[in-house]
Design a protein around this motif. Structure first.
Motif, short mmCIF file in Angstrom:
data_model
loop_
_atom_site.label_atom_id
_atom_site.label_comp_id
_atom_site.label_asym_id
_atom_site.label_seq_id
_atom_site.Cartn_x
_atom_site.Cartn_y
_atom_site.Cartn_z
N LEU A 75 -7.31 0.74 -2.45
CA LEU A 75 -6.40 -0.41 -2.83
C LEU A 75 -7.05 -1.90 -2.59
O LEU A 75 -7.03 -2.74 -3.48
CB LEU A 75 -4.90 -0.42 -2.17
N VAL A 86 0.78 -1.18 -0.11
CA VAL A 86 -0.26 0.08 0.08
C VAL A 86 1.00 1.14 -0.20
O VAL A 86 0.38 2.28 -0.29
CB VAL A 86 -1.23 0.16 1.14
N HIS A 104 1.31 1.23 -8.16
CA HIS A 104 -0.34 0.45 -7.70
C HIS A 104 -0.88 -0.13 -9.04
O HIS A 104 -1.44 -1.28 -9.12
CB HIS A 104 -0.68 1.31 -6.96
#
Lengths: 316, 316
Positions: free
Chosen positions: B165, B103, B116
């Motif tokens: 996420l 993260v 990401h």
């Protein structure tokens, strides 16, 4: 002094030093206590009034009490095995007396050489001694239920026996009782259970503290269960030194540094400055050459961006 | 096999071995996995499908998967860094694929060399790959939110980013997400908070597992918070070996032996026989000369009178 949520009670100078072979010089003990109090620790068990023949490591307890009493805002606690010890503790001016009562009678005979009835009788005598003092001079008197999570000689102790002894200590005149995992047998479910059991007998206000060991690595998990159970006074030892010399394999108090880190990380205010606390280790290390100090935080350091739960300052 | 309350997922052969310099011979890895499965461990992460150039310690993962698949009742888990790794894992016949998504984007770039969006795209490709398989042959696919308790490079990660996420992984086609304390930054309050946050986004059933380290001694306290938060799958490593090679100071998984002892002592059934589990240590010790194994229970032993939460037997 700032308000705090949890009282961390340092027991290293008593429970730690009684389990190491070498004798720490009085000057080093004073420096340790001074430095921890400056870091914000508000209660320190400085020693035990046992015969110097049995525990020469703690022979200077009276001098330490006198010294610690000069530190403003510090509660000076001592362990007393009996009424004679309590008399010496009162004469020295201790603020808090803890009398251990091992709920395992086998352990009680091995540790204090007394039956349960004999220990309860000592509690009576001590309570009467305290009541005879002028109100402003009466120390706080705690009866500590040791081996309460089980005994290396007897195994598990029946609930009814624990309840009866907790009641007996309060009836004898203790201000409160405490739970002590002398043998490192506790687990979070047992912590929850015993808090409920003993508070059910003595009331919420008469059980606020717990003494946990980290013998099986569950020390801080047990702390979490104790917090959830409403306890607010937690014993620990700088560097995790110490244990019970009469319970084999029971070494290893929970580490003050790791405990304070966990509490502060959870947003619970201890009033203790972690950096100042970590700096105390070098005093203990130098004064106990060859003795192993424990702790994870000292190696790992605080996380990036970590801040303590609340501002702390020196005890004024 | 008996019903269990908590699934202990052994990650030593992957997370442990990737952090030690020496390469454990394939035969020793097989013996380790066999012995742990015989002790009652029902899920083992046997390796990682990364290029052998990067982690030569895990170069034999495909052979290990094939071997572990012959053990009845064992879930054979592997880590996959990307779609290419997942392809190899599927070809080898793994039961469970875990794709880490850090993260912290800084850590993601350092660890997986991907942003990401790139990792989420890999998750999409993997999920499509799995969906193309016949229903009985589809492995379970978990997206692991690593550095979720904070990153050694970035510090704390904003809740909104974590939520986004977690949602992204589920939208990509993961069966569930997991929480991973890659850096050893977790504390019980943070564990509670993140379970609530992520379950609020993905639902209760899509977050059941957590990967905790013991870097700051809080590993088992964090486990207790995870149990209270309703999680039922706990990662740990025999002897506590391992950590993340890309997060400095983050060594130290929680110790399987201590974890199983705590759970069983609390009355939570793991299906794992503690004596048989402790016996596995000698296999690992012999195969990793000079490597330190951790754990408190191995030194202290179980308490007098201790019994496991329920009868256990070998996996049939």
């Amino acid at each position: 002094m700032f308000e705090i949520d949890i009282l961390v009670s340092e027991v290293g100078p008593r429970d730690g030093l009684q389990s190491v072979d070498s004798i720490m010089p009085l000057a080093a003990k004073k420096a340790w206590i001074d430095a921890e109090a400056r870091a914000g620790v508000r209660e320190i068990e400085v020693g035990s009034f046992v015969p110097a023949k049995l525990l020469p490591q703690l022979a200077d307890t009276a001098e330490l009490v006198a010294h610690a009493k000069t530190i403003p805002g510090l509660t000076v606690a001592v362990l007393v095995p009996n009424a004679r010890g309590a008399e010496a503790a009162i004469a020295a001016g201790a603020d808090k007396l803890t009398l251990p009562l091992s709920v395992s009678e086998t352990h009680s005979l091995a540790n204090l050489r007394r039956t349960h009835d004999q220990v309860l009788n000592e509690a009576h005598v001590i309570a009467d001694m305290i009541k005879a003092l002028p109100p402003g001079q009466r120390p706080h008197f705690e009866g500590s239920l040791s081996t309460v999570f089980g005994c290396t000689l007897e195994g598990a102790i029946p609930d009814a026996q624990i309840a009866r002894l907790a009641e007996g200590l309060m009836a004898a005149g203790c201000d409160e009782v405490g739970l002590s995992d002398t043998t490192g047998y506790a687990n979070p479910a047992a912590v929850r259970h015993l808090i409920k059991l003993v508070r059910g007998v003595v009331g919420e206000k008469a059980l606020t503290g717990i003494h946990l060991h980290n013998t099986r690595g569950l020390g801080l998990a047990n702390v979490l269960a104790a917090l959830e159970g409403g306890l607010t006074t937690l014993d620990s030892s700088l560097g995790g030194i110490g244990g019970c010399p009469f319970a084999p394999g029971a070494s290893g108090n929970i580490v003050t540094e790791d405990l304070v880190f966990m509490l502060e990380a959870m947003g619970l205010r201890t009033g203790i400055d972690i950096d100042a606390l970590l700096a105390v280790r070098s005093i203990v290390e130098k004064a106990l050459p060859g003795e192993q100090l424990y702790g994870f935080l000292p190696d790992a350091g605080v996380p990036l961006g970590f801040t303590q739960a609340a501002p702390t300052k020196e005890v004024a």
